[in-house]
Design a protein around this motif. Structure first.
Motif, PDB file in Angstrom:
ATOM      1  N   ALA A 195     112.180-104.974  50.056  1.00  0.00           N
ATOM      2  CA  ALA A 195     112.266-105.895  51.191  1.00  0.00           C
ATOM      3  C   ALA A 195     112.409-105.121  52.501  1.00  0.00           C
ATOM      4  CB  ALA A 195     113.445-106.842  51.003  1.00  0.00           C
ATOM      5  N   ASN A 208     116.954-112.335  52.632  1.00  0.00           N
ATOM      6  CA  ASN A 208     115.879-112.837  51.773  1.00  0.00           C
ATOM      7  C   ASN A 208     115.523-111.846  50.675  1.00  0.00           C
ATOM      8  OD1 ASN A 208     114.691-115.559  52.639  1.00  0.00           O
ATOM      9  ND2 ASN A 208     115.205-114.529  54.542  1.00  0.00           N
ATOM     10  N   ALA A 259     116.289-110.113  62.742  1.00  0.00           N
ATOM     11  CA  ALA A 259     115.150-110.256  61.832  1.00  0.00           C
ATOM     12  C   ALA A 259     115.357-109.388  60.593  1.00  0.00           C
ATOM     13  CB  ALA A 259     113.862-109.856  62.544  1.00  0.00           C
ATOM     14  N   PHE A 294     116.608-108.980  68.598  1.00  0.00           N
ATOM     15  CA  PHE A 294     115.706-109.788  67.805  1.00  0.00           C
ATOM     16  C   PHE A 294     115.363-109.052  66.515  1.00  0.00           C
ATOM     17  CE2 PHE A 294     113.330-113.340  67.306  1.00  0.00           C
ATOM     18  CZ  PHE A 294     111.997-113.119  67.097  1.00  0.00           C
ATOM     19  N   ALA A 322     109.269-102.835  53.214  1.00  0.00           N
ATOM     20  CA  ALA A 322     108.118-103.673  53.554  1.00  0.00           C
ATOM     21  C   ALA A 322     108.278-104.258  54.948  1.00  0.00           C
ATOM     22  CB  ALA A 322     107.959-104.793  52.533  1.00  0.00           C
ATOM     23  N   PHE A 323     109.501-104.534  55.343  1.00  0.00           N
ATOM     24  CA  PHE A 323     109.703-105.120  56.671  1.00  0.00           C
ATOM     25  C   PHE A 323     109.448-104.095  57.759  1.00  0.00           C
ATOM     26  CE2 PHE A 323     112.164-106.823  60.231  1.00  0.00           C
ATOM     27  CZ  PHE A 323     111.607-108.091  60.284  1.00  0.00           C
ATOM     28  N   ILE A 324     109.912-102.859  57.514  1.00  0.00           N
ATOM     29  CA  ILE A 324     109.745-101.824  58.542  1.00  0.00           C
ATOM     30  C   ILE A 324     108.306-101.314  58.560  1.00  0.00           C
ATOM     31  CG2 ILE A 324     110.463 -99.502  59.229  1.00  0.00           C
ATOM     32  CD1 ILE A 324     113.243-100.300  57.976  1.00  0.00           C
ATOM     33  N   LEU A 325     107.745-101.057  57.363  1.00  0.00           N
ATOM     34  CA  LEU A 325     106.354-100.607  57.297  1.00  0.00           C
ATOM     35  C   LEU A 325     105.489-101.799  56.914  1.00  0.00           C
ATOM     36  CD1 LEU A 325     107.185 -97.264  55.499  1.00  0.00           C
ATOM     37  CD2 LEU A 325     106.573 -97.539  57.896  1.00  0.00           C
ATOM     38  N   ASN A 326     104.948-101.786  55.708  1.00  0.00           N
ATOM     39  CA  ASN A 326     104.247-102.981  55.241  1.00  0.00           C
ATOM     40  C   ASN A 326     104.285-103.050  53.724  1.00  0.00           C
ATOM     41  OD1 ASN A 326     101.894-101.577  54.124  1.00  0.00           O
ATOM     42  ND2 ASN A 326     101.487-101.086  56.266  1.00  0.00           N
ATOM     43  N   ASP A 327     103.821-104.159  53.210  1.00  0.00           N
ATOM     44  CA  ASP A 327     103.992-104.470  51.795  1.00  0.00           C
ATOM     45  C   ASP A 327     103.364-103.460  50.840  1.00  0.00           C
ATOM     46  OD1 ASP A 327     105.532-106.434  50.572  1.00  0.00           O
ATOM     47  OD2 ASP A 327     103.729-107.406  49.770  1.00  0.00           O
ATOM     48  N   PRO A 328     102.058-103.145  50.998  1.00  0.00           N
ATOM     49  CA  PRO A 328     101.468-102.170  50.062  1.00  0.00           C
ATOM     50  C   PRO A 328     102.170-100.811  50.117  1.00  0.00           C
ATOM     51  CG  PRO A 328      99.743-103.319  51.266  1.00  0.00           C
ATOM     52  CD  PRO A 328     101.042-103.702  51.906  1.00  0.00           C
ATOM     53  N   ILE A 365     114.516-111.966  46.510  1.00  0.00           N
ATOM     54  CA  ILE A 365     113.605-111.151  45.694  1.00  0.00           C
ATOM     55  C   ILE A 365     114.374-110.555  44.513  1.00  0.00           C
ATOM     56  CG2 ILE A 365     112.094-109.123  45.702  1.00  0.00           C
ATOM     57  CD1 ILE A 365     111.520-109.621  48.615  1.00  0.00           C
ATOM     58  N   ASN A 390     117.911-111.008  58.457  1.00  0.00           N
ATOM     59  CA  ASN A 390     117.257-112.114  57.760  1.00  0.00           C
ATOM     60  C   ASN A 390     116.475-111.598  56.567  1.00  0.00           C
ATOM     61  OD1 ASN A 390     116.301-114.744  57.365  1.00  0.00           O
ATOM     62  ND2 ASN A 390     114.429-114.270  58.495  1.00  0.00           N
ATOM     63  N   GLN A 391     115.777-110.483  56.791  1.00  0.00           N
ATOM     64  CA  GLN A 391     114.974-109.900  55.723  1.00  0.00           C
ATOM     65  C   GLN A 391     115.871-109.420  54.581  1.00  0.00           C
ATOM     66  OE1 GLN A 391     111.924-109.930  55.160  1.00  0.00           O
ATOM     67  NE2 GLN A 391     111.546-108.306  53.680  1.00  0.00           N
ATOM     68  N   ARG A 413     105.426-100.855  48.205  1.00  0.00           N
ATOM     69  CA  ARG A 413     105.228-100.801  46.750  1.00  0.00           C
ATOM     70  C   ARG A 413     104.988 -99.366  46.299  1.00  0.00           C
ATOM     71  NH1 ARG A 413     104.849-105.595  44.112  1.00  0.00           N
ATOM     72  NH2 ARG A 413     104.048-104.620  42.251  1.00  0.00           N
TER      73      ARG A 413
END
Lengths: 450, 325
Positions: B288, B39, B32, B28, B291-297, B43, B35-36, B300
């Motif tokens: 992308a 996508n 995923a 899964f 951010a998928f493995i950790l998070n968005d902020p 971006i 998919n990221q 960045r």
């Protein structure tokens, strides 16, 4: 021309000069925007000076401008004796309200400086303002040090019990506490929590997760995006991968339309994963297009579709004063209500033959009642938060909410989430007693209705 | 082409991993992530589109243009205005967004930029001031309220590459994001053609390489400057028009793209236009995936920090050929 040639010409001293010039200009720009108070003509004898502090420039301006508009509508109605003020004559006991308007340019530090200026230089009797929790936290020390009063119109994360602030927006138990059991029963036990990356969304989600766990559900993820972000494909993919029963959104401002649009664009249906949100209101729905919000939910005290004569009047008067295309929402309604709480308190003070001071205003505002657009509300005499209705709306194709849940009457506010702080409450003592108003009862507080 | 890709993907190890029921968690995650990554291309498309104009105004003309984001914003507002008044389809408004912002760009060049060539710091301050002015003007005309732009119906829906046994999509990208990628590549192609294959492009390159000599040879450098700047602004306008249906239209919206556009241009290097393709790909996909493995902020922060380290060691960007000076 090569890049190096350009930058080699730049000495360190020059750079400092330029950068300080740049910094100076930004302060000037902000002050320029918020410069002198705008003049209202014909205020007559001895007007009552009230500070109005909302950003009309910068990243939060989109929301705060509409709060300012609602405040101006209320002041206009008070000064002309129309709307809810009909029968009270023009102004308050013959004295009109002079609004002293400042614009903190969405900069938290400027809120602090400008509230100081309003209180110390402009000598206003109180201030109506702030939207984000960050700006409220920034000005709180000023109001406490100078012992002045702030009327704050926004739903917030709670955990505050200041005797210098009257909170007209929802406390956690008037917004979060009903929405989570509703989501649990109607959508399922697995929630995915998202929000903008600052105090309010994080704390609000923390409360919501605690409420969901109390109801028997679980959080399958929580994600935060920088304030103002408009790219959400990563968060949407994480939501898809976790396939929750519902999403709880505490995204604010510009992020909201972008998120809903990309959510639908990525092929997620509102029937499969509905979004339950707090900051998503009629204004954001209008901006994103109602086809993107249809089928999603918002929990709020007020919706434009609430059916009361007071609301019908409020909506039409607002449209008349501004623009027929404008919509009203819960935060604007709170900004409108709190101006009347203030005016009624001032009226009581003047009728009793007293001066309007922080002391008298605080005592007079406690317990004020008002027939608001959302229904009859009141300012709690003990904890200085407003009794408000709790409602859940399901967004329709026309951009208005169908109210699917509503309390019979206004709910007593509890500033501390009972799921996290069992039994903690806020009771402000008598005017002379300034001891800590936070009290622990040890037992969970039950909902109380007006 | 998409259809032919499907069978080969179905038999790919990644998909087989996802098929194993007990080990669904790991599989899964893999789909995923796939998919990221797909996508992430979306971006990349947005980055490329929003940075292309800057690659002209900064990359070619060396103008530090802090008002670039506001030209994107102007494009979005032109689209909004055309839709509001003439009920136009979003795609039909794109030429108007280009022409409108190009005209504003020409005016700005004529009144401000022209007087500041060779003075990068004054240009920086002036364009920064300009960005405040443009935001203010738009706010005065359209108010601060967020605006609604209608997305074309025929671009709604998703292309699904892999779906799970029940038929719900696992690896999919929306038509609109694909459209953005195609539009960005198309514009990059057109721009490269204009710059390397036409006489106007040769004139631009001549002026940037040696202004005095170009002047002596009869090139109207002022006209070339104005045209080039206007073209860069026009491209930003197209970017604004295209992204307006997916993002939020509001006066401060340009700020969001300014930093990203600069990172792309600086990373890719400014000598070759093709550098920004690599720059947007690196930054977009890195963002992308992290951010998928950790998070968005966090993503960045990591990407921004990496770009800073990069320009410390390769100030000319990744794809610039080292030249003797």
């Amino acid at each position: 021309m090569s890049q190096s040639r350009i930058f080699n010409n730049l000495s360190r001293r020059k750079f400092l000069q330029y950068s300080s010039l740049a910094a100076g200009t930004s302060v000037l720009a902000a002050c320029g925007g918020g410069g002198g108070s705008d003049s209202q003509a014909n205020l007559g004898e001895n007007p009552i000076k009230v500070g109005v502090m909302y950003s009309t420039t910068g990243s939060i301006a989109i929301v705060e401008k509409s709060l300012q508009d609602a405040t101006f509508l209320a002041i206009e109605q008070i000064n002309t004796g129309t709307g809810p003020w009909e029968g009270n004559g023009e102004g308050i006991g013959g004295r009109k309200i002079e609004r002293v308007v400042v614009n903190p340019n969405s900069d938290w530090d400027l809120y602090n400086q400008m509230s100081k200026r309003l209180i110390e230089e402009d000598q206003v009797v109180c201030v109506l303002g702030c939207y984000t929790s960050a700006s409220r936290k920034s000005v709180l020390p000023v109001f406490e040090d100078t012992d002045s009063i702030l009327y704050y119109p926004v739903y917030y994360e709670g955990n505050e019990c200041s005797s210098n602030v009257f909170y007209t927006g929802a406390a956690p138990n008037q917004q979060i506490t009903d929405s989570i059991p509703y989501a649990y029963e109607n959508f399922g036990p697995r929630g995915f929590f998202i929000g903008s990356d600052y105090i309010y969304p994080k704390e609000s989600n923390r409360i919501a997760i605690a409420e969901l766990e109390k109801a028997g559900g679980q959080s399958v993820g929580d994600e935060y995006a920088a304030l103002g972000t408009t790219e959400f494909i990563t968060i949407i993919n994480k939501i898809k991968a976790a396939s929750p029963d519902f999403v709880l959104s505490n995204l604010v401002g510009d992020s909201i339309p972008a998120f809903y649009r990309q959510f639908k664009d990525a092929g997620v249906n509102a029937e499969d994963i509905p979004i339950m949100a707090y900051p998503t209101t009629e204004e954001e729905i209008q901006a994103m297009g109602s086809e993107y919000s249809a089928g999603h939910y918002t929990s709020f005290n007020y919706f434009q579709s609430v059916e009361t004569p007071e609301n019908e009047a409020f909506v039409s008067q607002f449209k008349e004063m501004f623009d027929d295309n404008r919509v009203t929402n819960g935060v604007m309604e709170a900004a409108y209500i709190q101006t009347f709480f203030m005016a009624q308190a001032m009226k009581d003070i003047l009728e009793a033959g007293d001066e309007i001071t922080t002391e008298t205003l605080r005592e007079a505002t406690r317990g004020q009642e008002f027939n608001a657009p959302q229904g009859p509300v009141k300012m709690d005499p003990d904890n200085y938060h407003a009794w408000l209705y709790s409602r859940i709306g399901r967004w329709q194709e026309d951009g208005q909410a169908e109210i699917v849940f509503a309390t019979e009457s206004a709910v007593k506010p509890i500033p501390w989430s009972q799921a996290l702080y069992q039994g903690r409450m806020c009771v402000h003592p008598t005017p002379d007693d300034r001891s800590d108003p936070t009290k622990e009862t040890g037992e969970e507080l039950e909902p109380v209705f007006l | 082409m998409l259809d032919s890709a499907l069978p080969s993907m179905l038999s790919s190890p990644l998909y087989l991993l996802a098929q194993e029921e007990p080990a669904i968690e790991g599989g899964f995650q893999m789909t995923a992530l796939l998919n990221q990554a797909l996508n992430g291309v979306g971006i990349v498309g947005i980055l490329l589109l929003t940075a292309l104009g800057l690659a002209i105004t900064f990359g070619v003309m060396r103008i530090i243009n802090l008002a670039h984001g506001e030209f994107i914003m102007l494009g979005a507002y032109i689209t909004f205005w055309m839709q509001e008044n003439f009920q136009m389809d979003l795609l039909m408004t794109i030429p108007f967004a280009f022409i409108g912002t190009a005209l504003v760009g020409a005016l700005v060049e004529l009144t401000i930029i022209r007087r500041l060539y060779g003075r990068p710091l004054e240009t920086l301050l002036a364009t920064w001031g300009l960005s405040i002015v443009l935001q203010g003007v738009v706010k005065l005309i359209f108010t601060a309220q967020l605006k609604y732009v209608r997305a074309p119906d025929y671009l709604s829906g998703n292309v699904t590459f892999v779906s799970d046994p029940t038929g719900s999509p696992l690896v999919a990208i929306s038509y609109y994001r694909l459209f953005i990628v195609v539009a960005a590549l198309l514009l990059l192609g057109i721009t490269m053609y204009l710059f390397y294959k036409t006489s106007w492009g040769r004139q631009i390159r001549a002026v940037t390489q040696n202004r005095e000599m170009a002047k002596c040879l009869g090139v109207n450098t002022k006209l070339v400057d104005m045209g080039t700047f206007a073209y860069g602004c026009g491209l930003a306008g197209i970017a604004g028009a295209v992204i307006s249906a997916l993002k939020t239209v509001a006066p401060p919206m340009g700020q969001d793209y300014l930093v990203d556009a600069w990172m792309v241009v600086v990373t890719g290097g400014v000598d070759k236009l093709i550098g920004i393709l690599a720059g947007s790909f690196l930054i977009g996909e890195a963002n992308a995936i992290i951010a998928f493995i950790l998070n968005d902020p966090t993503a960045r922060v990591i990407v921004l920090a990496s770009v800073i380290v990069l320009i410390r060691y390769r100030p000319e960007g990744l794809f610039t050929v080292q030249k003797r000076t």
